[in-house]
Design a protein around this motif. Sequence first.
Motif, PDB file in Angstrom:
ATOM      1  N   LEU A  15      -2.849  51.427  41.183  1.00 50.61           N
ATOM      2  CA  LEU A  15      -1.410  51.528  41.429  1.00 50.61           C
ATOM      3  C   LEU A  15      -1.110  51.386  42.924  1.00 50.61           C
ATOM      4  O   LEU A  15      -0.169  50.689  43.312  1.00 50.61           O
ATOM      5  CB  LEU A  15      -0.861  52.857  40.893  1.00 50.61           C
ATOM      6  CG  LEU A  15       0.632  53.097  41.102  1.00 50.61           C
ATOM      7  CD1 LEU A  15       1.466  51.997  40.427  1.00 50.61           C
ATOM      8  CD2 LEU A  15       1.025  54.466  40.566  1.00 50.61           C
ATOM      9  N   ALA A  16      -1.920  52.021  43.753  1.00 50.15           N
ATOM     10  CA  ALA A  16      -1.724  51.918  45.202  1.00 50.15           C
ATOM     11  C   ALA A  16      -1.842  50.465  45.654  1.00 50.15           C
ATOM     12  O   ALA A  16      -1.040  50.002  46.485  1.00 50.15           O
ATOM     13  CB  ALA A  16      -2.739  52.796  45.935  1.00 50.15           C
ATOM     14  N   LYS A  17      -2.802  49.736  45.103  1.00 48.80           N
ATOM     15  CA  LYS A  17      -2.959  48.322  45.461  1.00 48.80           C
ATOM     16  C   LYS A  17      -1.736  47.512  45.031  1.00 48.80           C
ATOM     17  O   LYS A  17      -1.269  46.652  45.773  1.00 48.80           O
ATOM     18  CB  LYS A  17      -4.232  47.751  44.823  1.00 48.80           C
ATOM     19  CG  LYS A  17      -5.504  48.227  45.497  1.00 48.80           C
ATOM     20  CD  LYS A  17      -6.731  47.658  44.813  1.00 48.80           C
ATOM     21  CE  LYS A  17      -8.007  48.099  45.493  1.00 48.80           C
ATOM     22  NZ  LYS A  17      -9.201  47.532  44.835  1.00 48.80           N
ATOM     23  N   GLN A  18      -1.219  47.814  43.843  1.00 45.87           N
ATOM     24  CA  GLN A  18      -0.025  47.108  43.359  1.00 45.87           C
ATOM     25  C   GLN A  18       1.177  47.365  44.268  1.00 45.87           C
ATOM     26  O   GLN A  18       2.029  46.501  44.440  1.00 45.87           O
ATOM     27  CB  GLN A  18       0.327  47.541  41.932  1.00 45.87           C
ATOM     28  CG  GLN A  18      -0.632  47.043  40.885  1.00 45.87           C
ATOM     29  CD  GLN A  18      -0.335  47.641  39.505  1.00 45.87           C
ATOM     30  OE1 GLN A  18       0.556  48.470  39.357  1.00 45.87           O
ATOM     31  NE2 GLN A  18      -1.100  47.225  38.514  1.00 45.87           N
ATOM     32  N   LEU A  19       1.226  48.558  44.844  1.00 49.92           N
ATOM     33  CA  LEU A  19       2.337  48.941  45.719  1.00 49.92           C
ATOM     34  C   LEU A  19       2.076  48.602  47.182  1.00 49.92           C
ATOM     35  O   LEU A  19       2.843  48.984  48.062  1.00 49.92           O
ATOM     36  CB  LEU A  19       2.609  50.450  45.576  1.00 49.92           C
ATOM     37  CG  LEU A  19       3.032  50.916  44.181  1.00 49.92           C
ATOM     38  CD1 LEU A  19       3.100  52.439  44.124  1.00 49.92           C
ATOM     39  CD2 LEU A  19       4.366  50.297  43.783  1.00 49.92           C
ATOM     40  N   ASN A  20       0.973  47.895  47.419  1.00 52.12           N
ATOM     41  CA  ASN A  20       0.571  47.499  48.778  1.00 52.12           C
ATOM     42  C   ASN A  20       0.371  48.690  49.705  1.00 52.12           C
ATOM     43  O   ASN A  20       0.700  48.643  50.891  1.00 52.12           O
ATOM     44  CB  ASN A  20       1.575  46.512  49.392  1.00 52.12           C
ATOM     45  CG  ASN A  20       1.531  45.175  48.691  1.00 52.12           C
ATOM     46  OD1 ASN A  20       0.453  44.694  48.326  1.00 52.12           O
ATOM     47  ND2 ASN A  20       2.693  44.588  48.480  1.00 52.12           N
ATOM     48  N   ILE A  21      -0.139  49.766  49.163  1.00 51.42           N
ATOM     49  CA  ILE A  21      -0.493  50.943  49.973  1.00 51.42           C
ATOM     50  C   ILE A  21      -1.943  50.755  50.403  1.00 51.42           C
ATOM     51  O   ILE A  21      -2.825  50.549  49.560  1.00 51.42           O
ATOM     52  CB  ILE A  21      -0.324  52.248  49.165  1.00 51.42           C
ATOM     53  CG1 ILE A  21       1.153  52.436  48.788  1.00 51.42           C
ATOM     54  CG2 ILE A  21      -0.868  53.443  49.941  1.00 51.42           C
ATOM     55  CD1 ILE A  21       1.423  53.593  47.855  1.00 51.42           C
ATOM     56  N   ASN A  22      -2.183  50.794  51.711  1.00 45.46           N
ATOM     57  CA  ASN A  22      -3.551  50.561  52.177  1.00 45.46           C
ATOM     58  C   ASN A  22      -4.422  51.801  51.966  1.00 45.46           C
ATOM     59  O   ASN A  22      -3.930  52.898  51.712  1.00 45.46           O
ATOM     60  CB  ASN A  22      -3.572  50.069  53.639  1.00 45.46           C
ATOM     61  CG  ASN A  22      -3.122  51.119  54.622  1.00 45.46           C
ATOM     62  OD1 ASN A  22      -3.457  52.292  54.509  1.00 45.46           O
ATOM     63  ND2 ASN A  22      -2.347  50.690  55.613  1.00 45.46           N
ATOM     64  N   GLN A  23      -5.717  51.608  52.102  1.00 51.88           N
ATOM     65  CA  GLN A  23      -6.692  52.665  51.830  1.00 51.88           C
ATOM     66  C   GLN A  23      -6.460  53.892  52.700  1.00 51.88           C
ATOM     67  O   GLN A  23      -6.497  55.022  52.217  1.00 51.88           O
ATOM     68  CB  GLN A  23      -8.108  52.119  52.043  1.00 51.88           C
ATOM     69  CG  GLN A  23      -9.194  53.116  51.703  1.00 51.88           C
ATOM     70  CD  GLN A  23     -10.594  52.553  51.945  1.00 51.88           C
ATOM     71  OE1 GLN A  23     -10.789  51.678  52.779  1.00 51.88           O
ATOM     72  NE2 GLN A  23     -11.551  53.082  51.205  1.00 51.88           N
ATOM     73  N   GLN A  24      -6.212  53.685  53.976  1.00 51.88           N
ATOM     74  CA  GLN A  24      -6.021  54.815  54.890  1.00 51.88           C
ATOM     75  C   GLN A  24      -4.796  55.635  54.502  1.00 51.88           C
ATOM     76  O   GLN A  24      -4.834  56.862  54.517  1.00 51.88           O
ATOM     77  CB  GLN A  24      -5.912  54.336  56.343  1.00 51.88           C
ATOM     78  CG  GLN A  24      -5.954  55.448  57.351  1.00 51.88           C
ATOM     79  CD  GLN A  24      -7.218  56.294  57.260  1.00 51.88           C
ATOM     80  OE1 GLN A  24      -8.318  55.787  57.084  1.00 51.88           O
ATOM     81  NE2 GLN A  24      -7.062  57.603  57.367  1.00 51.88           N
ATOM     82  N   ASP A  25      -3.703  54.959  54.134  1.00 55.21           N
ATOM     83  CA  ASP A  25      -2.488  55.675  53.717  1.00 55.21           C
ATOM     84  C   ASP A  25      -2.740  56.460  52.424  1.00 55.21           C
ATOM     85  O   ASP A  25      -2.244  57.578  52.267  1.00 55.21           O
ATOM     86  CB  ASP A  25      -1.321  54.712  53.533  1.00 55.21           C
ATOM     87  CG  ASP A  25      -0.788  54.184  54.858  1.00 55.21           C
ATOM     88  OD1 ASP A  25      -1.100  54.778  55.908  1.00 55.21           O
ATOM     89  OD2 ASP A  25      -0.057  53.166  54.833  1.00 55.21           O
ATOM     90  N   LEU A  26      -3.503  55.862  51.521  1.00 54.87           N
ATOM     91  CA  LEU A  26      -3.836  56.558  50.276  1.00 54.87           C
ATOM     92  C   LEU A  26      -4.691  57.791  50.561  1.00 54.87           C
ATOM     93  O   LEU A  26      -4.468  58.860  49.986  1.00 54.87           O
ATOM     94  CB  LEU A  26      -4.553  55.625  49.298  1.00 54.87           C
ATOM     95  CG  LEU A  26      -4.927  56.224  47.948  1.00 54.87           C
ATOM     96  CD1 LEU A  26      -3.688  56.723  47.195  1.00 54.87           C
ATOM     97  CD2 LEU A  26      -5.700  55.220  47.103  1.00 54.87           C
TER      98      LEU A  26
END
Length: 124
Positions: free
Chosen positions: A103-114
């Motif tokens: 889901l984070a990838k779909q929302l373009n949330i990068n690894q560090q932000d996650l």
Amino acid sequence: MLNIHFDPKSDQPIYEQLKSEIIRLIMAKEIREGESLMSMRALAKMLGISVITTKRAYKDLEDLGYLYTIPGKGTFVAQGNIAIIQEQSNKELEALILSSIQLAKQLNINQQDLIELTKDLWEE
């Protein structure tokens, strides 16, 4: 003496909180496999809750494989099942984490932000 905590402000029923607390104590090995638990009446009295509440929590924990009861002798932590339950729980957690990553990838949330979001939520 069991170290059980309830949140009176929680939307979660007391029997569910009790169930979660006993599982926590078993997984943390504060209550060991084969160990006898307090009677439902003694636990209810100690916690200031109804026997019906403790009975429901114990029954649910038996159904889940954490406990077993021997009539006239008491309720005990199941032996051998805890490792299997832990493995199943780990698999469920991995699936939830994978779903969150997708889901984070779909929302373009990068690894560090996650990772930061996870840290913030962990602290709450």
